[in-house]
Design an enzyme around this catalytic site. Structure first.
Site, PDB file in Angstrom:
ATOM      1  N   CYS A  72       0.860  -1.158  -0.001  1.00 36.83           N
ATOM      2  CA  CYS A  72       0.088   0.084  -0.110  1.00 36.83           C
ATOM      3  C   CYS A  72       0.967   1.130   0.045  1.00 36.83           C
ATOM      4  O   CYS A  72       1.994   1.310   0.512  1.00 36.83           O
ATOM      5  CB  CYS A  72      -0.991  -0.145   1.396  1.00 36.83           C
ATOM      6  SG  CYS A  72      -2.142   1.306   1.319  1.00 36.83           S
ATOM      7  N   SER A  74       0.743   3.808   1.873  1.00 34.17           N
ATOM      8  CA  SER A  74       1.198   4.399   3.495  1.00 34.17           C
ATOM      9  C   SER A  74       2.283   3.537   3.756  1.00 34.17           C
ATOM     10  O   SER A  74       3.262   4.088   4.640  1.00 34.17           O
ATOM     11  CB  SER A  74      -0.152   3.925   4.369  1.00 34.17           C
ATOM     12  OG  SER A  74      -1.001   4.742   3.713  1.00 34.17           O
ATOM     13  N   HIS A  77       4.980   5.521   2.426  1.00 35.56           N
ATOM     14  CA  HIS A  77       5.097   6.823   2.910  1.00 35.56           C
ATOM     15  C   HIS A  77       5.926   6.732   4.352  1.00 35.56           C
ATOM     16  O   HIS A  77       6.982   7.587   4.529  1.00 35.56           O
ATOM     17  CB  HIS A  77       3.764   7.162   3.145  1.00 35.56           C
ATOM     18  CG  HIS A  77       2.852   7.776   2.271  1.00 35.56           C
ATOM     19  ND1 HIS A  77       3.429   8.391   1.177  1.00 35.56           N
ATOM     20  CD2 HIS A  77       1.653   7.906   2.316  1.00 35.56           C
ATOM     21  CE1 HIS A  77       2.382   8.695   0.487  1.00 35.56           C
ATOM     22  NE2 HIS A  77       1.017   8.585   1.060  1.00 35.56           N
ATOM     23  N   HIS A  93       0.436  -3.871   6.091  1.00 35.41           N
ATOM     24  CA  HIS A  93      -0.816  -3.581   7.267  1.00 35.41           C
ATOM     25  C   HIS A  93      -2.050  -4.133   6.349  1.00 35.41           C
ATOM     26  O   HIS A  93      -3.328  -4.218   6.932  1.00 35.41           O
ATOM     27  CB  HIS A  93      -1.038  -2.234   7.529  1.00 35.41           C
ATOM     28  CG  HIS A  93      -0.980  -1.294   6.342  1.00 35.41           C
ATOM     29  ND1 HIS A  93      -0.175  -0.856   5.691  1.00 35.41           N
ATOM     30  CD2 HIS A  93      -2.266  -0.769   5.933  1.00 35.41           C
ATOM     31  CE1 HIS A  93      -0.604   0.030   4.554  1.00 35.41           C
ATOM     32  NE2 HIS A  93      -1.989   0.027   4.774  1.00 35.41           N
TER      33      HIS A  93
HETATM   34  N1  COD Z   1      -3.673  15.186  -9.759  1.00 37.85           N
HETATM   35  C1  COD Z   1      -4.523  14.255 -10.252  1.00 37.85           C
HETATM   36  N2  COD Z   1      -3.888  12.886 -10.103  1.00 37.85           N
HETATM   37  C2  COD Z   1      -2.815  12.951  -9.428  1.00 37.85           C
HETATM   38  C3  COD Z   1      -1.892  14.014  -9.056  1.00 37.85           C
HETATM   39  C4  COD Z   1      -2.711  15.317  -9.198  1.00 37.85           C
HETATM   40  N3  COD Z   1      -1.966  16.539  -9.059  1.00 37.85           N
HETATM   41  N4  COD Z   1      -0.875  13.595  -8.268  1.00 37.85           N
HETATM   42  C5  COD Z   1      -0.786  12.254  -8.398  1.00 37.85           C
HETATM   43  N5  COD Z   1      -2.100  11.820  -9.018  1.00 37.85           N
HETATM   44  C6  COD Z   1      -2.762  10.305  -9.030  1.00 37.85           C
HETATM   45  C7  COD Z   1      -1.636   9.418  -9.643  1.00 37.85           C
HETATM   46  O1  COD Z   1      -1.203   9.469 -10.818  1.00 37.85           O
HETATM   47  C8  COD Z   1      -2.148   8.100  -9.108  1.00 37.85           C
HETATM   48  O2  COD Z   1      -2.911   7.900 -10.056  1.00 37.85           O
HETATM   49  C9  COD Z   1      -3.140   8.579  -8.017  1.00 37.85           C
HETATM   50  O3  COD Z   1      -3.336   9.986  -8.023  1.00 37.85           O
HETATM   51  C10 COD Z   1      -2.697   8.114  -6.674  1.00 37.85           C
HETATM   52  O4  COD Z   1      -2.684   6.503  -6.606  1.00 37.85           O
HETATM   53  P1  COD Z   1      -1.644   5.749  -5.856  1.00 37.85           P
HETATM   54  O5  COD Z   1      -1.490   4.523  -6.494  1.00 37.85           O
HETATM   55  O6  COD Z   1      -0.627   6.643  -5.601  1.00 37.85           O
HETATM   56  O7  COD Z   1      -2.254   5.507  -4.289  1.00 37.85           O
HETATM   57  P2  COD Z   1      -3.310   4.630  -3.628  1.00 37.85           P
HETATM   58  O8  COD Z   1      -4.623   4.836  -4.653  1.00 37.85           O
HETATM   59  O9  COD Z   1      -2.900   3.219  -3.365  1.00 37.85           O
HETATM   60  O10 COD Z   1      -3.584   5.476  -2.320  1.00 37.85           O
HETATM   61  C11 COD Z   1      -3.357   6.635  -2.097  1.00 37.85           C
HETATM   62  C12 COD Z   1      -3.815   7.241  -0.850  1.00 37.85           C
HETATM   63  C13 COD Z   1      -3.359   8.646  -0.771  1.00 37.85           C
HETATM   64  C14 COD Z   1      -5.383   7.283  -0.674  1.00 37.85           C
HETATM   65  C15 COD Z   1      -3.082   6.421   0.344  1.00 37.85           C
HETATM   66  O11 COD Z   1      -1.788   6.674   0.442  1.00 37.85           O
HETATM   67  C16 COD Z   1      -3.655   6.885   1.669  1.00 37.85           C
HETATM   68  O12 COD Z   1      -3.399   8.047   1.961  1.00 37.85           O
HETATM   69  N6  COD Z   1      -4.760   6.192   2.215  1.00 37.85           N
HETATM   70  C17 COD Z   1      -5.727   6.569   3.125  1.00 37.85           C
HETATM   71  C18 COD Z   1      -5.223   7.013   4.393  1.00 37.85           C
HETATM   72  C19 COD Z   1      -5.094   5.849   5.427  1.00 37.85           C
HETATM   73  O13 COD Z   1      -6.472   5.222   5.778  1.00 37.85           O
HETATM   74  N7  COD Z   1      -3.981   5.442   5.617  1.00 37.85           N
HETATM   75  C20 COD Z   1      -3.714   4.255   6.618  1.00 37.85           C
HETATM   76  C21 COD Z   1      -3.381   3.161   5.962  1.00 37.85           C
HETATM   77  S1  COD Z   1      -3.423   3.001   4.134  1.00 37.85           S
HETATM   78 ZN    ZN Z   2      -3.082   1.158   3.431  1.00 31.95          ZN
END
Ligand code: COD
Ligand code: ZN
Length: 400
Positions: A72, A74, A77, A93
């Protein structure tokens, strides 16, 4: 530890063969397990595959054999330092596994049960757990970042050093130990290689639509960010009956998958001269009903808020923002009637709701397959992270 009935009366009544068997089983429960795990020794370094010792579960703890675990954002991160946790640490996780042994007092699971570890626990005692809607159990390690079990204990050792736990779960290992409040039994028919996604990504996105925003039939939604979590938001919007679902991403290679799971159209902010919120307000004649920020950027959080209708729009923050950054917004954006909210884990109460979501997967109410783009092994975990960073994968699932 496990309360086997080894009292005196029992010993007298039991034949020696059964006793020998029981004592062997009993001592197995007390054994330290040596197994493979991916350890993060320090931030901005690759994970290192190591032999670790996993101590037996103590009172109210459960030792789990991990079968599958997703990679994931996170976790990444923590590797890059934007989510601060103590090192060395075993990350991971989002997983599914089988209970190997239980500590004394554990009643909700037993050895052999299929389970999902819970990065948002549910103690059922704290104010949030007793609240009818809230789900952020005060025993969580997301807000405290201690890197230990609930009582401050550490059950992993590697090269003689204690290794921290992550979010009370730590799943990039063949065996882990969690608190009983951080694990839930699931249907024995569960496909473990898929339902690991219920442990984080899918549930976070899906719940943000159906439980946090409470998307309504016939509504218009916009989802900023089409990664695994954003796609899960789309699946939630669709299952709630939204009639128009607009995906927004700067990587247009994400569009076909978004449409496959339910987006009705997708747009790339880089294709427009004006701000994307203005584009969306125009496209939808005064703004969408529901918007979701699923990237974790401050600028897209504000854009998502501005793209929902000023009188009744609901905007949900799903992405975690970079550590220690603040937003500045004009309060008029809210004064006119918008609602701005956020939630962890899609607002679901983990112990109560995860078994139901797993049953929905078994009943084919929704599919997790489109979210799993790569299947790999623990040895190749760093390649899995590289795929995530390059935008080439949605979810990599490691089969242990
Ligand atoms: N504008 C539009 N799209 C964008 C931009 C932008 N400026 N920047 C990046 N993107 C796109 C990327 O191209 C990508 O496709 C997408 O945004 C992000 O996707 P991923 O694959 O990087 O991330 P995910 O979907 O796996 O998860 C992203 C979260 C930010 C949701 C994740 O990291 C998170 O914060 N999860 C939720 C919080 C939480 O519960 N955390 C605890 C355990 S996860
Ligand atoms: Zn997660």
């Amino acid at each position: 530890m496990v309360s086997l009935p080894l009292d005196c009366d029992f010993l007298e009544r039991t034949d020696s063969f059964l006793l020998l068997f029981l004592s062997q089983v009993h001592s197995a429960w007390y054994m330290v397990i040596k197994c493979k795990a991916a350890v993060l020794w320090e931030i901005n370094k690759p994970l290192s595959i190591e032999e670790v010792e996993v101590a037996p579960p103590q009172a109210n703890e459960v030792r789990i054999k991990i079968v599958s675990t997703g990679i994931c954002r996170s976790d990444d991160h923590v590797i890059n330092g934007s989510l601060v946790y103590p090192t060395p640490i075993i990350l991971g996780h989002e997983a599914a596994g089988i209970v190997e042994s239980i500590g004394e007092g554990v009643t909700s699971v037993k050895p052999g049960d299929k389970v999902i570890p819970l990065f948002t626990p549910q103690c059922k005692q704290c104010k949030a757990c007793k609240h009818p809607v809230a789900n952020l159990c005060s025993a969580n390690d997301l807000t405290s970042s201690k890197g230990t079990l609930r009582n401050g204990a550490i059950r992993f050792t590697c090269r003689g050093k204690p290794i921290h736990h992550f979010l009370g779960t730590s799943t990039f290992t063949e065996y882990t130990v969690v608190d009983e409040i951080s694990v839930v039994k699931i249907d024995p028919a569960s496909p473990l290689e898929k339902v690991c996604l219920i442990g984080c990504g899918f549930t976070t996105g899906y719940g943000s639509a159906v439980k946090v925003a409470k998307v309504t039939p016939g509504s218009t939604c916009v989802v900023f960010g089409l990664g695994g979590v954003g796609l899960s938001v789309i699946i939630g919007c669709k299952s709630a009956g939204a009639s128009r679902i607009i995906g927004v991403d700067i990587n247009k290679e994400k569009f076909s998958k978004a449409k496959e799971v339910g987006a009705t159209e997708c747009i790339n902010p880089l294709d427009y001269q004006k701000p994307i919120e203005d584009v969306l307000v125009e496209m939808t004649k005064n703004g969408v009903d529901f918007s979701f920020e699923v990237i974790g950027r401050l600028d897209t959080m504000t854009a998502a808020l501005q793209s929902c209708n000023n009188a009744y729009g609901v905007s949900v923050i799903v992405g975690v923002p970079p550590n220690a950054q603040n937003l500045s917004v004009n309060p008029m954006l809210l004064l006119t009637g918008r609602t701005w909210k956020g939630a962890i884990f899609g607002g679901f109460k983990s112990k109560d709701d995860i078994p139901k979501l797993v049953s929905d997967v078994i009943a084919k109410k929704f599919k997790l397959d489109p979210l799993i783009t790569n299947v790999s092994s623990l040895d190749k975990i760093n390649e899995g992270f590289d795929m995530l960073r390059s935008g080439k994968s949605i979810r990599t699932v490691l089969i242990m």
